[in-house]
Design an enzyme around this catalytic site. Structure first.
Site, mmCIF file in Angstrom:
data_model
loop_
_atom_site.group_PDB
_atom_site.id
_atom_site.type_symbol
_atom_site.label_atom_id
_atom_site.label_comp_id
_atom_site.label_asym_id
_atom_site.label_seq_id
_atom_site.Cartn_x
_atom_site.Cartn_y
_atom_site.Cartn_z
ATOM 1 N N ALA A 1 -28.297 -1.621 62.378
ATOM 2 C CA ALA A 1 -28.481 -0.192 62.657
ATOM 3 C C ALA A 1 -28.170 0.617 61.398
ATOM 4 O O ALA A 1 -29.050 0.890 60.591
ATOM 5 C CB ALA A 1 -27.616 0.227 63.833
ATOM 6 N N ARG A 2 -26.907 0.966 61.207
ATOM 7 C CA ARG A 2 -26.461 1.656 60.005
ATOM 8 C C ARG A 2 -25.035 1.199 59.685
ATOM 9 O O ARG A 2 -24.213 1.002 60.595
ATOM 10 C CB ARG A 2 -26.486 3.175 60.175
ATOM 11 C CG ARG A 2 -27.869 3.796 60.217
ATOM 12 C CD ARG A 2 -28.602 3.644 58.889
ATOM 13 N NE ARG A 2 -29.910 4.294 58.889
ATOM 14 C CZ ARG A 2 -31.028 3.727 59.279
ATOM 15 N NH1 ARG A 2 -31.015 2.482 59.752
ATOM 16 N NH2 ARG A 2 -32.175 4.386 59.207
ATOM 17 N N ASP B 1 -27.143 -6.237 57.847
ATOM 18 C CA ASP B 1 -28.315 -5.806 57.085
ATOM 19 C C ASP B 1 -28.146 -4.409 56.499
ATOM 20 O O ASP B 1 -28.962 -3.972 55.687
ATOM 21 C CB ASP B 1 -29.549 -5.826 58.002
ATOM 22 C CG ASP B 1 -30.844 -5.513 57.271
ATOM 23 O OD1 ASP B 1 -31.096 -6.138 56.228
ATOM 24 O OD2 ASP B 1 -31.608 -4.648 57.742
ATOM 25 N N GLU C 1 -25.412 1.751 49.776
ATOM 26 C CA GLU C 1 -26.583 0.914 49.498
ATOM 27 C C GLU C 1 -27.250 1.380 48.205
ATOM 28 O O GLU C 1 -27.388 2.590 47.997
ATOM 29 C CB GLU C 1 -27.578 0.982 50.659
ATOM 30 C CG GLU C 1 -27.030 0.409 51.948
ATOM 31 C CD GLU C 1 -28.055 0.416 53.095
ATOM 32 O OE1 GLU C 1 -29.195 0.899 52.878
ATOM 33 O OE2 GLU C 1 -27.713 -0.059 54.189
ATOM 34 N N HIS D 1 -30.875 -4.589 53.740
ATOM 35 C CA HIS D 1 -31.538 -3.578 54.564
ATOM 36 C C HIS D 1 -33.029 -3.890 54.701
ATOM 37 O O HIS D 1 -33.900 -3.091 54.340
ATOM 38 C CB HIS D 1 -31.341 -2.174 53.992
ATOM 39 C CG HIS D 1 -31.444 -1.102 55.052
ATOM 40 N ND1 HIS D 1 -30.757 0.089 54.976
ATOM 41 C CD2 HIS D 1 -32.145 -1.049 56.211
ATOM 42 C CE1 HIS D 1 -31.038 0.831 56.032
ATOM 43 N NE2 HIS D 1 -31.884 0.152 56.799
ATOM 44 N N GLY E 1 -34.468 -4.449 57.665
ATOM 45 C CA GLY E 1 -34.901 -4.187 59.034
ATOM 46 C C GLY E 1 -36.267 -3.551 59.155
ATOM 47 O O GLY E 1 -37.118 -4.007 59.910
#
Length: 320
Positions: free
Chosen positions: A237-238, A262, A267, A286, A288
């Site tokens: 998600a975050r 992820d 980031e 990341h 996703g």
């Protein structure tokens, strides 16, 4: 017509110019691609000072009030997706900046989540690396997920999709979120649990809530402490939804079996981050939403929006 300058930000894959028809705008705009993240807000302000149009990729580059104030020429800000928590919408409105988004044809995050679950339980990537390194044979005894319980935190569009995938693998599914009701769980064909019950009962916990001030730090040390020592946590998600320091300590002390992450509070994840040193943590950068299919849609719709903007027409998918 005065030519406008357009910046495409954070094109880590160098795909933006390949997957959309930017040439159709060549009579009106000059495009510059930035394939690496800015080191700071000041670096972003300096690099983007002369651009009237900026195309942002998700939350890779934040646009707070202070950055808008440093970009007096900015007139149009496009973002992939129809929601971007890193853009100060009120500041954009105050500066007269138009904002528009893009759509998805599908959401590829749920399949990636299942990929992380399979890596944690079956060690596919780990054993692949060993085979390529010349190791003689297997060393990892996997865990069968059929019959295990998946705890879904957040049963919205993505959480519901994840629940369906898990059930196809023979998993039992329970769910919780602050506003979730037993009736909604019943409609979705999953069991309802309190937050405490979910973290205590689930063999795998997967996070699928939207980042907001309410959800920031939603999964903390007390929640991780309730998890079984054989359980796994997955977050696609975050990053800030999970207390990263609490997760780090939990994994370092091996109080849970492992995690698949992820998304991160910072980031790209710094190269010296202690997460990178853990052997019970599967890390992906990341991935996703990052598929060529999805990027093709995002960039094509950005071209469409710029075309409308430069012709004085109504912008599709306008956000502010």
């Amino acid at each position: 017509m005065t030519r406008l300058r357009c910046a495409i930000l954070d094109d880590y894959f160098n795909l933006a110019l390949e997957v959309a028809d930017w040439q159709s705008l060549s009579d009106r705009i000059d495009v510059t691609v930035f394939s690496h993240p800015f080191a700071s807000e000041q670096a972003a302000a300096s690099a983007l000072a002369d651009f009237e149009i900026v195309c942002a990729m998700r939350e890779r580059t934040a646009f707070p009030k202070s950055l808008f104030e440093s970009l007096p020429k900015l007139k149009l800000l496009l973002t992939s997706g129809m929601r971007n928590a890193s853009i100060d919408m009120e500041a954009a409105k105050a500066r007269g900046v138009t904002i528009a988004g893009t759509q998805y044809s599908r959401d590829p995050t749920a399949p990636l989540t299942m990929g992380l679950i399979l890596e944690l339980t079956r060690g596919i990537g780990r054993e692949n690396a060993r085979m390529h390194a010349g190791e003689p044979w297997q060393t990892f005894a996997g865990v069968e997920i059929e019959g295990l319980t998946l705890g879904v935190v957040g049963l919205g569009k993505l959480g519901s999709k994840m629940a369906g995938i898990a059930k196809a693998f023979g998993m039992n599914v329970i769910a919780w979120s602050p506003n979730l009701t037993p009736e909604k769980c019943k409609d979705a064909g999953v069991g309802y649990a309190t937050k405490e019950e979910l973290f205590a009962k689930a063999d795998i916990v997967s996070i699928h809530v939207v980042l907001s001030e309410r959800s920031r730090g939603l999964v903390g040390a007390a929640d991780l402490a309730r998890m079984k020592p054989t359980a796994f946590l997955v977050n696609t998600a975050r990053g800030p939804i999970v207390d990263e320091q609490a997760l780090l300590e939990t994994l370092q002390q091996k109080r849970i079996a492992g995690a698949g992450i992820d998304v991160f509070s910072v980031e790209p994840l710094p190269t010296e981050h202690p997460f990178r040193k853990l052997d019970n943590l599967v890390l992906t950068p990341h991935l996703g939403y990052a598929t060529e299919d999805g990027l093709r849609i995002h960039y094509s719709q950005m071209v469409e929006a710029i075309d409308a903007f430069t012709k004085g027409g109504e912008l599709p998918r306008k956000l502010a």
